[in-house]
Scaffold this motif. Structure first.
Motif, short mmCIF file in Angstrom:
data_model
loop_
_atom_site.label_atom_id
_atom_site.label_comp_id
_atom_site.label_asym_id
_atom_site.label_seq_id
_atom_site.Cartn_x
_atom_site.Cartn_y
_atom_site.Cartn_z
N ASN A 40 -40.58 47.02 6.83
CA ASN A 40 -39.83 48.23 6.49
C ASN A 40 -39.42 49.04 7.72
O ASN A 40 -38.76 50.07 7.58
CB ASN A 40 -40.66 49.11 5.56
N SER A 41 -39.81 48.60 8.89
CA SER A 41 -39.47 49.32 10.11
C SER A 41 -37.98 49.16 10.42
O SER A 41 -37.37 48.11 10.16
CB SER A 41 -40.29 48.80 11.29
N SER A 42 -37.39 50.21 10.99
CA SER A 42 -35.98 50.17 11.36
C SER A 42 -35.73 49.19 12.50
O SER A 42 -34.61 48.74 12.73
CB SER A 42 -35.49 51.57 11.75
N GLU A 43 -36.81 48.85 13.23
CA GLU A 43 -36.70 47.92 14.36
C GLU A 43 -37.16 46.51 13.99
O GLU A 43 -37.33 45.67 14.88
CB GLU A 43 -37.54 48.45 15.53
N THR B 219 -35.76 36.22 6.08
CA THR B 219 -35.28 37.05 4.98
C THR B 219 -36.01 38.38 4.92
O THR B 219 -35.44 39.42 4.59
CB THR B 219 -35.44 36.32 3.64
N MET B 220 -37.30 38.36 5.28
CA MET B 220 -38.11 39.58 5.27
C MET B 220 -37.66 40.57 6.33
O MET B 220 -37.53 41.77 6.07
CB MET B 220 -39.58 39.24 5.51
N PHE B 221 -37.42 40.06 7.52
CA PHE B 221 -37.20 40.95 8.66
C PHE B 221 -35.73 41.21 8.99
O PHE B 221 -35.41 42.24 9.57
CB PHE B 221 -37.90 40.38 9.90
N VAL B 222 -34.87 40.28 8.65
CA VAL B 222 -33.45 40.44 8.97
C VAL B 222 -32.70 40.75 7.69
O VAL B 222 -32.48 39.88 6.85
CB VAL B 222 -32.88 39.17 9.63
N LYS B 223 -32.34 42.01 7.52
CA LYS B 223 -31.63 42.44 6.33
C LYS B 223 -30.16 42.05 6.43
O LYS B 223 -29.60 42.00 7.54
CB LYS B 223 -31.76 43.96 6.14
#
Length: 241
Positions: free
Chosen positions: A15-18, A75-79
């Motif tokens: 959920n982090s913006s980074e 998929t989790m980290f790259v929106k």
């Protein structure tokens, strides 16, 4: 094995913006680490699991192959990129009060990576610029928000959606005003009926009794009696008409 190539354990907050930036960096270090290992008989999935935190591992524990696990993590980290929103952010990004010109330029270059820029014709380039300026200059923040929800949007679609949303706002406002007028009219009619009913009761009371019950004088409506609300000498109660 050169210890410099050993990647850190993956503990990124999805959920982090980074998250996307951190994932891309970690994935590059992990790929370099895998390439340095002997390829024969290499269990990539087993190596991957060894470099995941328990919290991250739970997402891929049922994956049966390395490629499947990597796709789940990606998929989790790259929106999914939202080209329209990314270009809006780039166009409205201003230099921070505490930042210098170098930091501002770097921020713009970083934001531009998500804008999906590509070689297009002059007409397509013009339409994209008009679309971005159109969205940025809208008075309605609600219409702008709805337009920015689209991942891809050409100029004509932007214009048509904005018109439809504007009409929807006007229709909703007209319905609200009409509904409020109906409520006010109903309330006024109710008050009028109550006033008429009160007058009818006074007329019936005055007609049925030849003399006033309270003062004994000539018949008149109870509300006009001079003895109204006077305490009775017999029952010691106040008259309530």
């Amino acid at each position: 094995m050169d210890k410099v190539l050993i990647p850190e354990r993956l503990e990124i907050d999805p959920n982090s913006s980074e998250a996307s930036c951190e994932w891309l960096h970690w994935k590059k270090t992990f790929d370099d680490f895998l390439n340095a290992l002997p390829s024969e008989g290499l269990d990539k999935l087993g190596v991957l699991v060894n470099f995941l935190s328990p919290r991250i591992f739970q997402y891929i524990e049922e994956a049966e192959s390395y490629d499947t696990a990597i796709e789940i993590l990606k998929t989790m980290f790259v929106k999914p990129l939202n080209e329209v929103y990314s270009r809006h952010v780039l166009a409205t990004r201003n230099q921070q009060a505490s930042g210098n010109v170098d930091e501002y330029m770097q921020a713009l270059k970083s934001l531009s990576k998500h804008c999906n820029f590509k070689a297009v014709s002059a007409v397509q380039n013009r339409d994209a610029y008009v679309r971005d300026a159109f969205i940025r200059g809208l008075n309605s923040t609600w219409i702008r928000q709805r337009l920015l929800e689209n991942k891809h949007l050409d100029l004509n679609t932007t214009y048509n959606q904005a018109r439809s949303l504007e009409v929807a706002i006007k229709n909703a406002e007209a319905y609200r005003v009409s509904d409020s007028s109906t409520v006010v009219t109903a309330a006024q009619n109710s008050e009028t009926q109550n006033d008429e009913t009160s007058c009818d009761i006074e007329k019936i009371s005055a007609t049925a009794n030849p003399a006033c019950f309270f003062c004994g004088g000539k018949k008149h409506p109870p509300s006009k009696c001079p003895f109204q609300n006077v305490i009775c000498f017999k029952c010691h109660k106040k008259d309530i008409s």
